[in-house]
Design a protein around this motif. Structure first.
Motif, PDB file in Angstrom:
ATOM      1  N   ASN A 148       5.322  15.523   6.656  1.00  0.00           N
ATOM      2  CA  ASN A 148       4.326  14.546   5.481  1.00  0.00           C
ATOM      3  C   ASN A 148       4.658  13.386   5.887  1.00  0.00           C
ATOM      4  N   PHE A 149       3.680  12.792   5.981  1.00  0.00           N
ATOM      5  CA  PHE A 149       3.882  11.538   6.344  1.00  0.00           C
ATOM      6  C   PHE A 149       3.660  10.573   5.493  1.00  0.00           C
ATOM      7  N   CYS A 150       4.087   9.332   4.002  1.00  0.00           N
ATOM      8  CA  CYS A 150       3.556   8.512   3.774  1.00  0.00           C
ATOM      9  C   CYS A 150       3.191   7.580   3.678  1.00  0.00           C
ATOM     10  N   LEU A 151       2.709   6.579   3.866  1.00  0.00           N
ATOM     11  CA  LEU A 151       2.143   5.552   3.811  1.00  0.00           C
ATOM     12  C   LEU A 151       1.897   4.348   2.633  1.00  0.00           C
ATOM     13  N   THR A 152       2.651   3.252   2.560  1.00  0.00           N
ATOM     14  CA  THR A 152       2.929   2.279   2.172  1.00  0.00           C
ATOM     15  C   THR A 152       2.773   0.870   1.689  1.00  0.00           C
ATOM     16  N   PHE A 153       1.369   0.564   1.298  1.00  0.00           N
ATOM     17  CA  PHE A 153       1.367  -0.866   1.206  1.00  0.00           C
ATOM     18  C   PHE A 153       0.616  -1.881  -0.208  1.00  0.00           C
ATOM     19  N   ALA A 154       0.986  -2.870   0.153  1.00  0.00           N
ATOM     20  CA  ALA A 154      -0.017  -3.412  -0.950  1.00  0.00           C
ATOM     21  C   ALA A 154      -1.461  -4.113  -0.450  1.00  0.00           C
ATOM     22  N   GLU A 155      -2.122  -3.494  -1.410  1.00  0.00           N
ATOM     23  CA  GLU A 155      -3.172  -3.792  -1.660  1.00  0.00           C
ATOM     24  C   GLU A 155      -4.235  -5.214  -1.053  1.00  0.00           C
ATOM     25  N   GLU A 156      -5.315  -5.487  -0.518  1.00  0.00           N
ATOM     26  CA  GLU A 156      -5.331  -7.017   0.695  1.00  0.00           C
ATOM     27  C   GLU A 156      -5.971  -7.341  -0.912  1.00  0.00           C
ATOM     28  N   SER A 157      -6.944  -7.135  -2.059  1.00  0.00           N
ATOM     29  CA  SER A 157      -6.715  -7.853  -3.033  1.00  0.00           C
ATOM     30  C   SER A 157      -6.132  -8.342  -3.412  1.00  0.00           C
ATOM     31  N   PHE A 158      -4.304  -7.937  -3.932  1.00  0.00           N
ATOM     32  CA  PHE A 158      -3.676  -8.884  -4.212  1.00  0.00           C
ATOM     33  C   PHE A 158      -2.620  -9.693  -2.754  1.00  0.00           C
ATOM     34  N   MET A 159      -2.638  -9.192  -1.715  1.00  0.00           N
ATOM     35  CA  MET A 159      -2.082  -9.859  -0.889  1.00  0.00           C
ATOM     36  C   MET A 159      -2.623 -11.150  -0.403  1.00  0.00           C
ATOM     37  N   LYS A 160      -3.952 -11.458  -0.827  1.00  0.00           N
ATOM     38  CA  LYS A 160      -4.763 -12.190   0.162  1.00  0.00           C
ATOM     39  C   LYS A 160      -4.470 -13.321  -1.276  1.00  0.00           C
ATOM     40  N   THR A 161      -4.028 -13.312  -2.006  1.00  0.00           N
ATOM     41  CA  THR A 161      -3.464 -13.526  -3.515  1.00  0.00           C
ATOM     42  C   THR A 161      -2.341 -15.319  -2.762  1.00  0.00           C
ATOM     43  N   ILE A 188      -6.057  14.108   4.764  1.00  0.00           N
ATOM     44  CA  ILE A 188      -5.511  13.534   3.325  1.00  0.00           C
ATOM     45  C   ILE A 188      -5.434  14.410   2.651  1.00  0.00           C
ATOM     46  N   VAL A 189      -3.411  14.240   1.726  1.00  0.00           N
ATOM     47  CA  VAL A 189      -3.028  14.623   0.959  1.00  0.00           C
ATOM     48  C   VAL A 189      -3.654  14.556  -0.611  1.00  0.00           C
ATOM     49  N   TYR A 190      -3.023  13.191  -0.918  1.00  0.00           N
ATOM     50  CA  TYR A 190      -3.627  12.351  -1.749  1.00  0.00           C
ATOM     51  C   TYR A 190      -3.701  10.816  -1.547  1.00  0.00           C
ATOM     52  N   LEU A 205       6.179 -14.160 -13.569  1.00  0.00           N
ATOM     53  CA  LEU A 205       5.958 -12.356 -12.528  1.00  0.00           C
ATOM     54  C   LEU A 205       4.139 -12.117 -12.610  1.00  0.00           C
ATOM     55  N   VAL A 206       3.823 -11.093 -11.582  1.00  0.00           N
ATOM     56  CA  VAL A 206       2.460 -11.596 -11.723  1.00  0.00           C
ATOM     57  C   VAL A 206       2.405  -9.581 -10.754  1.00  0.00           C
ATOM     58  N   ASP A 207       1.881  -8.805 -11.347  1.00  0.00           N
ATOM     59  CA  ASP A 207       0.899  -8.092 -11.385  1.00  0.00           C
ATOM     60  C   ASP A 207       0.590  -7.293  -9.478  1.00  0.00           C
ATOM     61  N   ARG A 208       0.521  -7.211  -9.195  1.00  0.00           N
ATOM     62  CA  ARG A 208       1.087  -6.665  -7.561  1.00  0.00           C
ATOM     63  C   ARG A 208       0.209  -5.053  -7.519  1.00  0.00           C
ATOM     64  N   ALA A 209      -0.932  -4.770  -6.778  1.00  0.00           N
ATOM     65  CA  ALA A 209      -1.410  -3.104  -6.917  1.00  0.00           C
ATOM     66  C   ALA A 209      -1.227  -2.819  -5.127  1.00  0.00           C
ATOM     67  N   PHE A 210      -0.440  -1.835  -5.468  1.00  0.00           N
ATOM     68  CA  PHE A 210       0.061  -1.476  -4.802  1.00  0.00           C
ATOM     69  C   PHE A 210      -0.577   0.214  -3.804  1.00  0.00           C
ATOM     70  N   THR A 211      -0.343   1.222  -3.058  1.00  0.00           N
ATOM     71  CA  THR A 211      -0.909   2.034  -2.579  1.00  0.00           C
ATOM     72  C   THR A 211       0.385   2.757  -1.875  1.00  0.00           C
ATOM     73  N   THR A 212      -0.090   4.597  -2.039  1.00  0.00           N
ATOM     74  CA  THR A 212       0.728   5.516  -1.857  1.00  0.00           C
ATOM     75  C   THR A 212      -0.519   6.821  -0.766  1.00  0.00           C
ATOM     76  N   ILE A 213      -0.917   6.687   0.586  1.00  0.00           N
ATOM     77  CA  ILE A 213      -1.558   8.060   0.889  1.00  0.00           C
ATOM     78  C   ILE A 213      -0.904   8.777   1.574  1.00  0.00           C
ATOM     79  N   VAL A 214      -0.285   9.867   1.515  1.00  0.00           N
ATOM     80  CA  VAL A 214       0.765  11.048   1.588  1.00  0.00           C
ATOM     81  C   VAL A 214      -0.529  11.654   2.526  1.00  0.00           C
ATOM     82  N   LEU A 215       0.426  11.911   3.570  1.00  0.00           N
ATOM     83  CA  LEU A 215      -0.779  12.408   4.297  1.00  0.00           C
ATOM     84  C   LEU A 215      -0.188  13.994   5.521  1.00  0.00           C
ATOM     85  N   GLU A 216      -0.733  14.348   5.995  1.00  0.00           N
ATOM     86  CA  GLU A 216       0.082  15.830   5.997  1.00  0.00           C
ATOM     87  C   GLU A 216      -0.683  16.361   7.104  1.00  0.00           C
TER      88      GLU A 216
END
Ligand SMILES: C[S@@+](CC[C@H](N)C(=O)[O-])C[C@H]1O[C@@H](n2cnc3c(N)ncnc32)[C@H](O)[C@@H]1O
Length: 217
Positions: A148-161, A188-190, A205-216
């Motif tokens: 498995n490979f797990c890719l975790t990053f903060a979403e563009e919608s948050f980062m662009k602020t 793509i697993v999920y 304090l701000v809300d940060r949206a982030f994503t984890t994509i699990v791959l196989e």
């Protein structure tokens, strides 16, 4: 903030160097620990696994990885010589016990043989990949079959602020990351989207949206 200051923050995040780089790495460790733990937990690490992380920063989280199961080996790859040295120093006990291994690479070619790792993960580095499709193929190559490979990053919608992301950063939404992955042989697993509270540079304090994509593989 002046353009030069914003540019300096962006280049420290991309490639920490010097005194400021150590401070930046400590700050990243604190701000990003929840994302890192989340990425690690999504790997379902089991006894005897060999794990690779790309872009670990100061790797203050390595102890958390070793808590996941017995008899693990952790390999860290960085582009920043400073982060390589910091990580080795902070994790000197794991290094001397031959549980953790750190090295520097060029950010494109992973210096390991095919099918070397059970699990691979990376947090907050996608924005800086020079050749994203090629690096994904490299990750695929060094992963064992069914690994498995797990890719975790903060979403563009948050980062662009954040004003400094106009320099050095390539921002990704979940959709854009999935499009990139679809060009590779990964399954793509999920995909999971989360929001967390983080302290901004001005202290609130701000809300940060982030994503984890699990791959196989
Ligand atoms: C924003 S920091 C994130 C550090 C840590 N993962 C975190 O989330 O706190 C990005 C780190 O990735 C490293 N980096 C940048 N491009 C990379 C690449 N292609 N492969 C591996 N590391 C990379 C940088 O040197 C830096 O230490």
């Amino acid at each position: 903030m002046e353009k030069e200051e914003l540019q300096a923050i962006a280049s420290q995040l991309k490639h920490p160097t010097g005194e400021k780089g150590i401070e930046m790495a400590n700050m990243m460790h604190e701000t990003n620990i929840n994302m890192t733990r989340h990425s690690v937990q999504n790997l379902n690490i089991s006894v005897g696994n060999t794990i690779l992380e790309l872009g670990h920063g100061n790797a203050g989280h390595a102890a958390f990885i070793f808590e996941q199961a017995e008899n693990l080996k952790y390999y860290g790859l960085e582009m920043s010589e400073l982060m390589f040295r910091e990580a080795r120093q902070i994790n000197r006990n794991f290094v001397s016990q031959k549980q953790a291994f750190f090295s520097v690479y060029d950010g494109n070619t992973i210096p390991f043989e095919a099918a070397s790792f059970d699990k691979i993960f990376t947090v907050n580095t996608l924005y800086f990949w020079q050749k994203p499709e090629e690096l994904l193929s490299e990750i695929y190559r060094v992963l064992k079959p069914c690994g498995n490979f797990c890719l975790t990053f903060a979403e563009e919608s948050f980062m662009k602020t954040l004003p400094f992301t106009q320099f050095e950063f390539e921002l990704y939404s979940t959709e854009k990351a999935l499009k990139l992955i679809e060009k590779t042989a990964f399954k793509i697993v999920y995909t999971e989207n989360q929001t967390e509270k983080v302290k901004s540079r001005t202290g609130e304090l701000v809300d940060r949206a982030f994503t984890t994509i699990v791959l196989e593989k």
